[in-house]
Write a protein that holds these residues in place. Structure first.
Motif, PDB file in Angstrom:
ATOM      1  N   LYS A   1       0.841  -1.205   0.000  1.00  0.00           N
ATOM      2  CA  LYS A   1       0.000   0.000   0.000  1.00  0.00           C
ATOM      3  C   LYS A   1       0.874   1.252   0.000  1.00  0.00           C
ATOM      4  N   VAL A   2       1.933   1.217   0.790  1.00  0.00           N
ATOM      5  CA  VAL A   2       2.861   2.351   0.830  1.00  0.00           C
ATOM      6  C   VAL A   2       3.534   2.490  -0.532  1.00  0.00           C
ATOM      7  N   LEU A   3       3.958   1.366  -1.090  1.00  0.00           N
ATOM      8  CA  LEU A   3       4.606   1.362  -2.402  1.00  0.00           C
ATOM      9  C   LEU A   3       3.675   1.944  -3.468  1.00  0.00           C
TER      10      LEU A   3
ATOM     11  N   GLY B   1      13.034   1.622   3.691  1.00  0.00           N
ATOM     12  CA  GLY B   1      13.451   2.492   4.789  1.00  0.00           C
ATOM     13  C   GLY B   1      12.308   2.800   5.737  1.00  0.00           C
ATOM     14  N   ILE B   2      11.141   3.088   5.187  1.00  0.00           N
ATOM     15  CA  ILE B   2       9.962   3.361   6.018  1.00  0.00           C
ATOM     16  C   ILE B   2       9.600   2.123   6.826  1.00  0.00           C
TER      17      ILE B   2
ATOM     18  N   SER C   1      -1.987   4.871  11.550  1.00  0.00           N
ATOM     19  CA  SER C   1      -1.874   5.166  10.118  1.00  0.00           C
ATOM     20  C   SER C   1      -1.388   6.597   9.907  1.00  0.00           C
ATOM     21  N   LYS C   2      -1.762   7.481  10.811  1.00  0.00           N
ATOM     22  CA  LYS C   2      -1.335   8.881  10.708  1.00  0.00           C
ATOM     23  C   LYS C   2       0.190   8.980  10.754  1.00  0.00           C
TER      24      LYS C   2
ATOM     25  N   LEU D   1       5.356   9.908   7.924  1.00  0.00           N
ATOM     26  CA  LEU D   1       6.671   9.435   7.471  1.00  0.00           C
ATOM     27  C   LEU D   1       6.802   9.581   5.956  1.00  0.00           C
ATOM     28  N   VAL D   2       5.762   9.184   5.251  1.00  0.00           N
ATOM     29  CA  VAL D   2       5.772   9.296   3.791  1.00  0.00           C
ATOM     30  C   VAL D   2       5.887  10.764   3.386  1.00  0.00           C
TER      31      VAL D   2
END
Length: 153
Positions: free
Chosen positions: A65-67, A90-91, A105-106, A111-112
Motif C-alpha cells: 500500500k505504501v509502495l 526504509g519506512i 496510520s497517521k 513518514l511518507v
C-alpha cells in the motif's frame, strides 16, 4: 511457490540475487507448466506490524500500500522504481525499529510526507492532497502557502 498465472504448485528458481540495498533477495522464477516467468522477493520480517486506522480499526501493515501510494505520487517524476523500493524499505525498517507492534496510520502518512518533502516537492503536494483530503483549490493554496520554498530573486 505457486505460479500466479496458471496456479501450478511447482515453480523453479532461475536466478537469485540480493536487491541493491541488500534488504531482500530477488528471485526470478519460471513455471514449467505454462512457461511464464515472474519475480518474487524474500524479506526479513522482524515483527508483525498492525496499523491502527483513523476509525480505530486494525489491519496488518501492507508495504505494498505504501509502495502503491508512492508510485502514484511519483508518477512521471524523475524517480526510478529502485529508489521507490529503497524508500519503502526504509519506512518499513523505521516502523519495525520503533519497537511497537501497533502503528497509527497517521504516523505512517507523516513518514511518507517527510520523505517526499525532501525528495520531490510535486510528489509531496500530490500525496498531501490525498492524505490531507483536499476538497477545493483553496486547500492547495493554504497548503502551498505553508511550505517553505526558497525564492530565487
Amino acid at each position: 511457490m505457486r505460479c500466479p498465472f496458471c496456479g501450478h504448485d511447482d515453480t523453479q528458481v532461475k536466478d537469485s540475487r540480493p536487491t541493491e540495498d541488500n534488504s531482500a533477495i530477488r528471485r526470478r522464477r519460471s513455471c514449467p507448466e505454462c512457461g511464464s516467468r515472474f519475480t518474487t522477493f524474500e524479506r526479513v520480517q522482524i515483527r508483525d506490524l498492525v496499523v491502527i486506522k483513523k476509525d480505530g480499526g486494525r489491519s496488518p501493515f501492507d508495504r505494498d500500500k505504501v509502495l502503491k501510494s508512492l508510485r502514484i505520487a511519483l508518477r512521471k517524476r524523475p524517480v526510478d522504481d529502485e529508489q521507490i523500493e529503497r524508500i519503502v524499505n526504509g519506512i518499513h525498517r523505521r516502523l519495525e525499529s520503533m519497537g511497537e507492534n501497533e502503528v497509527p496510520s497517521k504516523f505512517i502518512g507523516e513518514l511518507v510526507m517527510e520523505v517526499l518533502m525532501d525528495l520531490d516537492k510535486v510528489a509531496y503536494v500530490r500525496y498531501a492532497s490525498v492524505y490531507r483530503n483536499f476538497r477545493e483549490a483553496k486547500d492547495f493554496e493554504d497548503f502551498l502557502g505553508k511550505m517553505v520554498v526558497p525564492r530565487l530573486d
